[in-house]
Design a protein around this motif. Structure first.
Motif, PDB file in Angstrom:
ATOM      1  N   THR A 107     -14.929 -43.148  58.857  1.00 12.69           N
ATOM      2  CA  THR A 107     -15.788 -42.346  57.996  1.00 12.69           C
ATOM      3  C   THR A 107     -16.595 -41.417  58.888  1.00 12.69           C
ATOM      4  OG1 THR A 107     -15.930 -44.091  56.345  1.00 12.69           O
ATOM      5  CG2 THR A 107     -17.623 -42.395  56.256  1.00 12.69           C
ATOM      6  N   TYR A 108     -16.618 -40.141  58.529  1.00 16.39           N
ATOM      7  CA  TYR A 108     -17.335 -39.132  59.290  1.00 16.39           C
ATOM      8  C   TYR A 108     -18.322 -38.436  58.368  1.00 16.39           C
ATOM      9  CZ  TYR A 108     -13.414 -39.707  62.505  1.00 16.39           C
ATOM     10  OH  TYR A 108     -12.476 -40.226  63.359  1.00 16.39           O
ATOM     11  N   GLU A 109     -19.346 -37.855  58.939  1.00 18.55           N
ATOM     12  CA  GLU A 109     -20.254 -37.033  58.161  1.00 18.55           C
ATOM     13  C   GLU A 109     -20.183 -35.618  58.709  1.00 18.55           C
ATOM     14  OE1 GLU A 109     -24.913 -36.793  56.937  1.00 18.55           O
ATOM     15  OE2 GLU A 109     -23.939 -38.754  56.912  1.00 18.55           O
ATOM     16  N   LEU A 110     -19.736 -34.700  57.862  1.00 18.87           N
ATOM     17  CA  LEU A 110     -19.593 -33.295  58.235  1.00 18.87           C
ATOM     18  C   LEU A 110     -20.489 -32.470  57.319  1.00 18.87           C
ATOM     19  CD1 LEU A 110     -15.691 -33.160  58.444  1.00 18.87           C
ATOM     20  CD2 LEU A 110     -17.286 -33.695  60.274  1.00 18.87           C
ATOM     21  N   CYS A 111     -21.416 -31.754  57.874  1.00 19.82           N
ATOM     22  CA  CYS A 111     -22.340 -30.920  57.089  1.00 19.82           C
ATOM     23  C   CYS A 111     -23.032 -31.728  55.999  1.00 19.82           C
ATOM     24  CB  CYS A 111     -21.600 -29.741  56.460  1.00 19.82           C
ATOM     25  SG  CYS A 111     -20.814 -28.638  57.619  1.00 19.82           S
ATOM     26  N   GLY A 112     -23.338 -32.984  56.289  1.00 24.72           N
ATOM     27  CA  GLY A 112     -24.027 -33.819  55.323  1.00 24.72           C
ATOM     28  C   GLY A 112     -23.125 -34.443  54.265  1.00 24.72           C
ATOM     29  N   ILE A 113     -21.820 -34.260  54.392  1.00 24.23           N
ATOM     30  CA  ILE A 113     -20.866 -34.805  53.422  1.00 24.23           C
ATOM     31  C   ILE A 113     -20.022 -35.872  54.102  1.00 24.23           C
ATOM     32  CG2 ILE A 113     -18.863 -34.268  51.961  1.00 24.23           C
ATOM     33  CD1 ILE A 113     -20.116 -31.474  51.634  1.00 24.23           C
ATOM     34  N   LYS A 114     -19.919 -37.045  53.480  1.00 25.39           N
ATOM     35  CA  LYS A 114     -19.115 -38.124  54.054  1.00 25.39           C
ATOM     36  C   LYS A 114     -17.639 -37.879  53.767  1.00 25.39           C
ATOM     37  CE  LYS A 114     -22.451 -41.771  54.315  1.00 25.39           C
ATOM     38  NZ  LYS A 114     -22.768 -43.149  54.076  1.00 25.39           N
ATOM     39  N   ILE A 115     -16.851 -37.991  54.814  1.00 19.21           N
ATOM     40  CA  ILE A 115     -15.399 -37.822  54.749  1.00 19.21           C
ATOM     41  C   ILE A 115     -14.776 -39.117  55.243  1.00 19.21           C
ATOM     42  CG2 ILE A 115     -13.416 -36.496  55.598  1.00 19.21           C
ATOM     43  CD1 ILE A 115     -15.327 -34.701  54.079  1.00 19.21           C
TER      44      ILE A 115
END
Length: 123
Positions: A107-115
């Motif tokens: 799980t990653y957080e990109l620009c405040g969005i969890k992916i």
């Protein structure tokens, strides 16, 4: 999310129409999601007035999923580009930008969005 009474453990995801209206299939497998951030997944055959991407996600390097020409149409100075680790070197060269390597099952957080990434197979 609502539990499906006929199938234990299976859930039905219910989305409001307003959420569905923000998701657009561009071409083939390309998707644009317009929300708080503009997210493109595998953008190919981008025509018309593209929206500058906050996040560009690529699933694999096949040309029907990864088009540097189309990706460049969507870039702005702070666009986050993310893709499987196995394709970052060639993508960095073709896009002229550094991309974030992703690994399956994370799980990653990109620009405040969890992916959340999942393993997939494609030949």
């Amino acid at each position: 999310m609502a539990k499906n009474p006929k199938n234990k453990g299976m859930y039905i995801i219910m989305l409001k129409q307003s959420v569905l209206d923000r998701i657009e299939v561009i071409a083939h497998s390309g998707i644009r999601i317009d929300g708080e951030k503009v997210i493109y997944i595998d953008p190919v055959l981008v025509n018309g007035e593209p929206h500058a991407a906050d996040i560009l996600l690529f699933t694999h390097p096949h040309t029907d999923h990864f088009s540097p020409k189309d990706a460049k149409k969507l870039l702005k100075h702070n666009t986050v580009i993310a893709m499987p680790k196995s394709m970052t070197t060639i993508a960095n060269l073709k896009l002229g930008r550094k991309s974030m390597p992703l690994l399956p099952g994370q799980t990653y957080e990109l620009c405040g969005i969890k992916i959340r990434t999942v393993a997939a197979y494609n030949t």
